[in-house]
Design a protein around this motif. Structure first.
Motif, PDB file in Angstrom:
ATOM      1  N   LEU A 152       1.568   6.638  -6.882  1.00  0.00           N
ATOM      2  CA  LEU A 152       0.538   7.596  -7.289  1.00  0.00           C
ATOM      3  C   LEU A 152       0.983   9.034  -7.065  1.00  0.00           C
ATOM      4  O   LEU A 152       0.756   9.905  -7.911  1.00  0.00           O
ATOM      5  CB  LEU A 152      -0.771   7.312  -6.551  1.00  0.00           C
ATOM      6  CG  LEU A 152      -1.510   6.040  -6.957  1.00  0.00           C
ATOM      7  CD1 LEU A 152      -2.699   5.795  -6.033  1.00  0.00           C
ATOM      8  CD2 LEU A 152      -1.961   6.127  -8.399  1.00  0.00           C
ATOM      9  N   LEU A 153       1.624   9.287  -5.931  1.00  0.00           N
ATOM     10  CA  LEU A 153       2.152  10.630  -5.670  1.00  0.00           C
ATOM     11  C   LEU A 153       3.213  11.013  -6.696  1.00  0.00           C
ATOM     12  O   LEU A 153       3.277  12.166  -7.138  1.00  0.00           O
ATOM     13  CB  LEU A 153       2.735  10.713  -4.262  1.00  0.00           C
ATOM     14  CG  LEU A 153       1.734  10.767  -3.119  1.00  0.00           C
ATOM     15  CD1 LEU A 153       2.456  10.686  -1.778  1.00  0.00           C
ATOM     16  CD2 LEU A 153       0.906  12.029  -3.194  1.00  0.00           C
ATOM     17  N   ASN A 173      10.767   5.792  -4.292  1.00  0.00           N
ATOM     18  CA  ASN A 173      10.235   4.604  -4.969  1.00  0.00           C
ATOM     19  C   ASN A 173      11.319   3.564  -5.166  1.00  0.00           C
ATOM     20  O   ASN A 173      11.099   2.369  -4.937  1.00  0.00           O
ATOM     21  CB  ASN A 173       9.631   4.974  -6.332  1.00  0.00           C
ATOM     22  CG  ASN A 173       8.202   5.400  -6.229  1.00  0.00           C
ATOM     23  OD1 ASN A 173       7.404   4.741  -5.599  1.00  0.00           O
ATOM     24  ND2 ASN A 173       7.879   6.509  -6.856  1.00  0.00           N
ATOM     25  N   LYS A 177       0.838  -1.206   0.000  1.00  0.00           N
ATOM     26  CA  LYS A 177       0.000   0.000   0.000  1.00  0.00           C
ATOM     27  C   LYS A 177       0.870   1.252   0.000  1.00  0.00           C
ATOM     28  O   LYS A 177       0.574   2.225  -0.688  1.00  0.00           O
ATOM     29  CB  LYS A 177      -0.930   0.008   1.219  1.00  0.00           C
ATOM     30  CG  LYS A 177      -2.047  -0.990   1.131  1.00  0.00           C
ATOM     31  CD  LYS A 177      -2.947  -0.888   2.338  1.00  0.00           C
ATOM     32  CE  LYS A 177      -4.039  -1.930   2.278  1.00  0.00           C
ATOM     33  NZ  LYS A 177      -4.911  -1.860   3.451  1.00  0.00           N
ATOM     34  N   PHE A 178       1.938   1.213   0.772  1.00  0.00           N
ATOM     35  CA  PHE A 178       2.864   2.343   0.812  1.00  0.00           C
ATOM     36  C   PHE A 178       3.480   2.583  -0.555  1.00  0.00           C
ATOM     37  O   PHE A 178       3.563   3.722  -1.018  1.00  0.00           O
ATOM     38  CB  PHE A 178       3.958   2.082   1.854  1.00  0.00           C
ATOM     39  CG  PHE A 178       5.022   3.143   1.883  1.00  0.00           C
ATOM     40  CD1 PHE A 178       4.760   4.391   2.410  1.00  0.00           C
ATOM     41  CD2 PHE A 178       6.278   2.879   1.358  1.00  0.00           C
ATOM     42  CE1 PHE A 178       5.739   5.380   2.422  1.00  0.00           C
ATOM     43  CE2 PHE A 178       7.255   3.851   1.365  1.00  0.00           C
ATOM     44  CZ  PHE A 178       6.986   5.099   1.907  1.00  0.00           C
ATOM     45  N   ARG A 179       3.903   1.513  -1.229  1.00  0.00           N
ATOM     46  CA  ARG A 179       4.489   1.662  -2.561  1.00  0.00           C
ATOM     47  C   ARG A 179       3.460   2.160  -3.562  1.00  0.00           C
ATOM     48  O   ARG A 179       3.784   2.944  -4.451  1.00  0.00           O
ATOM     49  CB  ARG A 179       5.069   0.327  -3.036  1.00  0.00           C
ATOM     50  CG  ARG A 179       6.428   0.061  -2.448  1.00  0.00           C
ATOM     51  CD  ARG A 179       7.159  -1.068  -3.098  1.00  0.00           C
ATOM     52  NE  ARG A 179       7.155  -0.947  -4.534  1.00  0.00           N
ATOM     53  CZ  ARG A 179       7.006  -1.986  -5.359  1.00  0.00           C
ATOM     54  NH1 ARG A 179       6.850  -3.189  -4.884  1.00  0.00           N
ATOM     55  NH2 ARG A 179       7.021  -1.810  -6.651  1.00  0.00           N
ATOM     56  N   LEU A 180       2.212   1.722  -3.429  1.00  0.00           N
ATOM     57  CA  LEU A 180       1.157   2.178  -4.333  1.00  0.00           C
ATOM     58  C   LEU A 180       0.899   3.671  -4.147  1.00  0.00           C
ATOM     59  O   LEU A 180       0.819   4.425  -5.122  1.00  0.00           O
ATOM     60  CB  LEU A 180      -0.123   1.381  -4.106  1.00  0.00           C
ATOM     61  CG  LEU A 180      -1.320   1.778  -4.959  1.00  0.00           C
ATOM     62  CD1 LEU A 180      -1.045   1.473  -6.424  1.00  0.00           C
ATOM     63  CD2 LEU A 180      -2.559   1.064  -4.487  1.00  0.00           C
ATOM     64  N   ILE A 181       0.798   4.112  -2.899  1.00  0.00           N
ATOM     65  CA  ILE A 181       0.584   5.532  -2.612  1.00  0.00           C
ATOM     66  C   ILE A 181       1.773   6.351  -3.105  1.00  0.00           C
ATOM     67  O   ILE A 181       1.608   7.414  -3.709  1.00  0.00           O
ATOM     68  CB  ILE A 181       0.343   5.749  -1.105  1.00  0.00           C
ATOM     69  CG1 ILE A 181      -1.009   5.138  -0.705  1.00  0.00           C
ATOM     70  CG2 ILE A 181       0.399   7.226  -0.742  1.00  0.00           C
ATOM     71  CD1 ILE A 181      -1.237   5.071   0.778  1.00  0.00           C
ATOM     72  N   LEU A 182       2.977   5.842  -2.889  1.00  0.00           N
ATOM     73  CA  LEU A 182       4.177   6.533  -3.347  1.00  0.00           C
ATOM     74  C   LEU A 182       4.208   6.635  -4.866  1.00  0.00           C
ATOM     75  O   LEU A 182       4.554   7.687  -5.415  1.00  0.00           O
ATOM     76  CB  LEU A 182       5.408   5.786  -2.839  1.00  0.00           C
ATOM     77  CG  LEU A 182       6.715   6.522  -2.735  1.00  0.00           C
ATOM     78  CD1 LEU A 182       6.572   7.749  -1.844  1.00  0.00           C
ATOM     79  CD2 LEU A 182       7.779   5.604  -2.186  1.00  0.00           C
TER      80      LEU A 182
END
Length: 101
Positions: free
Chosen positions: A10-11, A60, A3-8
């Motif tokens: 997207l940002l 990332n 989830k952290f990598r996905l949010i990162l």
């Protein structure tokens, strides 16, 4: 971690899109037609968007590196060589105790 990598990610994408938008806004004839305050705001925000984008790309890359480093590898029994999960306490084939390690 996913989830952290996905949010990162997207940002990073949003930051990249804004960086492109700000670059187009301050390039060429558009900058000449802006008033000085708006041109200054867009130029400064473009500089910061580049910095933020580069920091997010580095984060990332670090997240991918850390995830690959901590990925659980299957455990092999030193007695018989059979493959087991990391949470197993005993070998299912020969009964070897993994808690000795």
């Amino acid at each position: 971690m996913k989830k952290f990598r996905l949010i990162l990610a997207l940002l990073t994408i949003v930051s990249g899109i804004y960086m492109i938008y700000a670059n187009v806004s301050v390039s060429g004839y558009r900058l000449l037609t802006m008033n000085s305050a708006a041109g200054h705001r867009v130029a400064v925000s473009y500089r910061w968007s580049v910095v933020v984008f580069l920091v997010l790309v580095i984060l990332n890359a670090l997240a991918v590196f850390i995830e690959k480093k901590h990925k659980h590898k299957p455990m092999t029994c030193p007695n018989c060589g059979s493959v087991h999960g990391e949470k197993d306490k005993f070998c299912k084939k020969c009964g070897y105790s993994f808690q000795k390690r």
